[in-house]
Design an enzyme around this catalytic site. Structure first.
Site, PDB file in Angstrom:
ATOM      1  N   LEU A  97     -47.098 -26.575 -10.419  1.00  0.00           N
ATOM      2  CA  LEU A  97     -47.691 -27.398 -11.816  1.00  0.00           C
ATOM      3  C   LEU A  97     -49.007 -27.735 -11.542  1.00  0.00           C
ATOM      4  O   LEU A  97     -49.838 -27.437 -10.864  1.00  0.00           O
ATOM      5  CB  LEU A  97     -47.583 -29.271 -10.869  1.00  0.00           C
ATOM      6  CG  LEU A  97     -46.449 -29.656 -11.129  1.00  0.00           C
ATOM      7  CD1 LEU A  97     -45.974 -31.327 -10.648  1.00  0.00           C
ATOM      8  CD2 LEU A  97     -46.215 -29.974 -12.594  1.00  0.00           C
ATOM      9  N   ASP A  98     -49.554 -27.647 -12.855  1.00  0.00           N
ATOM     10  CA  ASP A  98     -51.157 -27.290 -13.296  1.00  0.00           C
ATOM     11  C   ASP A  98     -51.693 -28.376 -12.386  1.00  0.00           C
ATOM     12  O   ASP A  98     -51.600 -29.939 -12.031  1.00  0.00           O
ATOM     13  CB  ASP A  98     -51.104 -27.881 -14.794  1.00  0.00           C
ATOM     14  CG  ASP A  98     -51.084 -26.410 -15.268  1.00  0.00           C
ATOM     15  OD1 ASP A  98     -50.560 -25.450 -15.041  1.00  0.00           O
ATOM     16  OD2 ASP A  98     -51.084 -26.823 -16.239  1.00  0.00           O
ATOM     17  N   PRO A  99     -53.277 -28.290 -12.584  1.00  0.00           N
ATOM     18  CA  PRO A  99     -54.098 -29.584 -11.465  1.00  0.00           C
ATOM     19  C   PRO A  99     -53.573 -30.713 -12.123  1.00  0.00           C
ATOM     20  O   PRO A  99     -54.113 -32.164 -11.979  1.00  0.00           O
ATOM     21  CB  PRO A  99     -55.288 -28.813 -11.278  1.00  0.00           C
ATOM     22  CG  PRO A  99     -55.339 -27.054 -11.217  1.00  0.00           C
ATOM     23  CD  PRO A  99     -54.078 -27.327 -11.664  1.00  0.00           C
ATOM     24  N   ALA A 107     -51.636 -31.946 -13.703  1.00  0.00           N
ATOM     25  CA  ALA A 107     -50.415 -33.133 -13.797  1.00  0.00           C
ATOM     26  C   ALA A 107     -50.209 -33.702 -12.898  1.00  0.00           C
ATOM     27  O   ALA A 107     -50.474 -32.501 -11.591  1.00  0.00           O
ATOM     28  CB  ALA A 107     -49.084 -31.789 -14.389  1.00  0.00           C
TER      29      ALA A 107
END
Length: 304
Positions: free
Chosen positions: A47-49, A51
């Site tokens: 998961l992107d930072p 997100a």
């Protein structure tokens, strides 16, 4: 004076973590390992930072089955700012394009409907996909553009949760196949509607049958004692609960553990994976069904 390191434990299970904003998936994993004093751990997809949301974390033997979550469908809630694209597709990037075009709710809804299908999506440069052993985002930060291949993904549903015509913002709930980039989907929807977009927020709400409603924040975990945290772990087989289950006799399980194939009286067809339990209904691992009613071990739980 520095405190002594806590002893590592050979603990196995699955933690449904609600990843906080601003932390990478790897940092979230390391925090989880520390809280559980886990010897071995891994997460089930990045998961992107930016997100937040559902990030299943595997400890010990559960890491053997993490791949089955990487291949699963996902669900997200995404907030979009229309009229502006950024270099990263979200608020962390620099503005790259702007338009004065304004759209209404009907136009946005129609664009969402147009992308509720299977299509060839172009992965963004700011992604963890590898090229010559390096993540694409590393090239992107150097201003280098790498040619990418489009990937087939499926958008099962898009629900418009909110649309503010004055502010040109929207919120959508997306159900999609593995490999979908919601940042790219947001850009595609906006262009279809005649404008531009980038994400201002992203939250994963489901993956592989797990729901954000059953997840735990880092703050909630920190408030518990170790045995309380252990009580929140799901068993290893929770990662493969979607696969068919069979029961084998102890002698057959021994043969599988020795790398031998097992002849069965039941025709399971040819299947990629089956869950195996012993007669006491203890999870043993996964087997592959072969022709002529034979089974061979795929990934078995350790007996140590």
């Amino acid at each position: 004076m520095t405190s002594a390191k806590l002893p590592k434990r050979r603990i196995s299970g699955v933690l449904l973590l609600d990843k906080p904003k601003g932390k990478s998936s790897n940092i979230a994993l390391q925090i989880s390992k520390r809280l559980f004093q886990a010897e071995k751990g891994g997460h089930t997809g990045i998961l992107d930072p930016l997100a937040t949301g559902l990030l299943p974390v595997c400890f010990g033997e559960a890491t053997k089955y993490a791949q089955y979550l990487l291949d699963s469908d996902k669900a997200y809630i995404a907030d979009l700012q229309l009229g502006v694209e950024t270099t990263t597709g979200d608020v962390e990037g620099e503005e790259s394009s702007r338009t004065d075009a304004r759209i209404n709710a009907a136009q946005f809804q129609a664009a969402c409907v147009a992308f509720t299908r299977t299509y060839e999506q172009m992965p963004p440069m700011f992604s963890a996909l590898k090229h010559n052993g390096k993540a694409l985002y590393e090239y992107a930060r150097q201003g280098i553009n790498i040619e990418r291949k489009r990937r087939t993904i499926t958008i099962f549903s898009i629900a418009v949760l909110a649309f503010d015509e004055a502010a040109q913002t929207a919120q959508i709930a997306v159900s999609c196949s593995k490999g979908t980039y919601i940042r790219t989907l947001a850009e595609d929807i906006a262009r279809e509607a005649g404008t531009l977009a980038h994400l201002t927020d992203l939250r994963r709400t489901a993956t592989a049958g797990f729901s954000i409603a059953h997840s735990h924040t880092i703050e909630a975990l920190e408030a518990l004692e170790l045995d309380g945290r252990d009580g929140l772990l799901l068993p290893c087989e929770a990662l493969v609960a979607h696969l068919p289950a069979i029961t084998l006799a102890d002698a057959e399980i021994v043969r599988l553990r020795y790398g031998q194939q097992v002849q069965t009286s039941v025709n399971y067809g040819i299947m990629a994976a089956l869950r195996v339990y012993d007669v006491q209904q203890t999870f043993i691992g996964l087997v592959e069904a072969l022709p002529e009613q034979r089974l061979k071990a795929l990934r078995l739980m350790s007996t140590n």
